[in-house]
Scaffold this active site. Structure first.
Site, PDB file in Angstrom:
ATOM      1  N   ASP A  51      -1.269  23.727  21.560  1.00  0.00           N
ATOM      2  CA  ASP A  51      -2.335  22.751  21.818  1.00  0.00           C
ATOM      3  C   ASP A  51      -3.553  23.067  20.941  1.00  0.00           C
ATOM      4  O   ASP A  51      -4.542  22.342  20.964  1.00  0.00           O
ATOM      5  CB  ASP A  51      -2.691  22.664  23.314  1.00  0.00           C
ATOM      6  N   SER A  52      -3.426  24.131  20.119  1.00  0.00           N
ATOM      7  CA  SER A  52      -4.394  24.356  19.042  1.00  0.00           C
ATOM      8  C   SER A  52      -4.475  23.125  18.146  1.00  0.00           C
ATOM      9  O   SER A  52      -5.416  22.989  17.360  1.00  0.00           O
ATOM     10  CB  SER A  52      -3.992  25.579  18.209  1.00  0.00           C
ATOM     11  N   ASP A  90       3.345  23.755  24.186  1.00  0.00           N
ATOM     12  CA  ASP A  90       2.311  24.067  25.181  1.00  0.00           C
ATOM     13  C   ASP A  90       2.183  22.971  26.229  1.00  0.00           C
ATOM     14  O   ASP A  90       2.172  21.779  25.884  1.00  0.00           O
ATOM     15  CB  ASP A  90       0.940  24.166  24.495  1.00  0.00           C
ATOM     16  N   LYS A 118       5.112  26.441  27.312  1.00  0.00           N
ATOM     17  CA  LYS A 118       4.205  27.588  27.439  1.00  0.00           C
ATOM     18  C   LYS A 118       3.066  27.220  28.382  1.00  0.00           C
ATOM     19  O   LYS A 118       2.480  26.136  28.275  1.00  0.00           O
ATOM     20  CB  LYS A 118       3.676  28.009  26.067  1.00  0.00           C
ATOM     21  N   GLU A 120      -0.530  28.783  30.190  1.00  0.00           N
ATOM     22  CA  GLU A 120      -1.570  29.809  30.081  1.00  0.00           C
ATOM     23  C   GLU A 120      -1.928  30.375  31.453  1.00  0.00           C
ATOM     24  O   GLU A 120      -2.192  29.622  32.396  1.00  0.00           O
ATOM     25  CB  GLU A 120      -2.831  29.210  29.439  1.00  0.00           C
ATOM     26  N   GLU A 187      -2.523  37.309  23.662  1.00  0.00           N
ATOM     27  CA  GLU A 187      -3.523  36.943  22.653  1.00  0.00           C
ATOM     28  C   GLU A 187      -4.782  37.798  22.811  1.00  0.00           C
ATOM     29  O   GLU A 187      -5.350  37.887  23.919  1.00  0.00           O
ATOM     30  CB  GLU A 187      -3.872  35.453  22.775  1.00  0.00           C
TER      31      GLU A 187
HETATM   32  O1  KIV Z   1      -2.074  26.707  20.845  1.00  0.00           O
HETATM   33  C1  KIV Z   1      -1.720  27.642  20.110  1.00  0.00           C
HETATM   34  O2  KIV Z   1      -1.642  27.550  18.879  1.00  0.00           O
HETATM   35  C2  KIV Z   1      -1.389  28.902  20.752  1.00  0.00           C
HETATM   36  C3  KIV Z   1      -1.250  30.109  19.879  1.00  0.00           C
HETATM   37  C4  KIV Z   1      -2.604  30.613  19.541  1.00  0.00           C
HETATM   38  C5  KIV Z   1      -0.426  31.170  20.505  1.00  0.00           C
HETATM   39  O3  KIV Z   1      -1.285  28.974  21.941  1.00  0.00           O
END
Ligand code: KIV
Length: 271
Positions: A51-52, A90, A118, A120, A187
């Site tokens: 989600d970056s 994510d 994924k 968090e 992280e």
């Molecule tokens: O969203 C993302 O790119 C991430 C990485 C930093 C692991 O969660």
């Protein structure tokens, strides 16, 4: 022709097998088919639809504005071209607020082509992990600096620094695996703590700013290509394009450096 032609596609059980055999895993984020195809051919083992994308693709200051529809769009684009890498996506901000919401979002992402989602954090998310895993959805838990907590944390900062915080992170990692997580992303945590967590769990740990002792590494695509994302460049980022000479060369150099343990070195980690 791919340098990895003929190698079997990654599966979820194969990740734990890699850890048992001491084979390190190279993971990168991707958001579109063009880069993802080159990554796959260069031998990247896991591709993350992070989600970056809210920051490096959409231009936001955080990951909070990203939606499940955004994630599904980018997941589908990448899934169309991957032949070998395992695809992780994510769950965006609050899509995992309840087990039921997380199930709906995960189904959307798996139907778009992801093989794992994924999530968090730990705490109430452990119930979500258990709920998804019981419903055949593989889960990766992301601990340490969790970017969706940026407002509470007051910025993107190193986590697990004092003894109490380190003990909590270790307990969270154990609890996530006990809840059914197949993979942990760590992280921005000190190298000794990431090493301790890696030794304590049977699933692979993937570090980003977590030192060289994790079972694998992940970087954001734009960071490892040295692109200016408009944000402060974290200490753990290395420009592999400068070393690799081309995008394909950068991916191959990164994969090699992760596998032979030369990345991250002390300069790209927190003591
Ligand atoms: O969203 C993302 O790119 C991430 C990485 C930093 C692991 O969660």
């Amino acid at each position: 022709m791919s340098v990895h032609a003929g190698q079997k596609p990654w599966t979820v059980p194969a990740l734990a097998e890699a850890k048992r055999e001491g084979r390190r895993l190279a993971m990168l984020t991707a958001y579109d088919a063009g880069f993802a195809r080159i990554m796959d051919q260069a031998g990247i083992d896991l591709v993350l639809i992070g989600d970056s994308l809210g920051m490096v693709v959409q231009g936001h200051d955080s990951t909070l504005p990203v939606t499940v529809a955004d994630m599904a769009y980018h997941t589908a684009a990448v899934a169309r071209v991957l032949q070998r890498a395992l695809l992780v996506a994510d769950l965006p901000f609050q899509a995992d607020a309840t087990p039921e919401r997380a199930l709906d979002a995960s189904v959307a992402l798996l139907q778009a082509g992801a093989q794992m989602v994924k999530i968090e954090g730990a705490g109430h998310k452990l119930e979500v992990v258990r709920f998804l895993v019981e419903r055949e959805i593989p889960v990766c838990t992301h601990l340490g600096l969790t970017p969706q907590s940026v407002l509470r944390l007051g910025g993107f900062k190193l986590q697990g620094r004092d003894e109490q915080a380190a003990a909590r992170l270790l307990a969270d990692a154990r609890a996530a695996v006990e809840a059914g997580a197949s993979l942990l992303v760590l992280e921005c945590v000190p190298t000794p703590l990431a090493q301790k967590i890696t030794a304590a769990v049977e699933v692979p740990t993937i570090g980003i700013g977590a030192g060289p002792h994790c079972d694998g590494q992940v970087l954001v695509l734009h960071d490892m290509l040295g692109l200016d994302s408009g944000h402060r460049r974290p200490r753990f980022v290395k420009d592999f394009l400068a070393q690799g000479g081309s995008v394909a060369g950068a991916f191959a150099a990164y994969a090699q450096a992760v596998r032979d343990g030369s990345f991250p070195d002390a300069e790209h980690a927190y003591a």
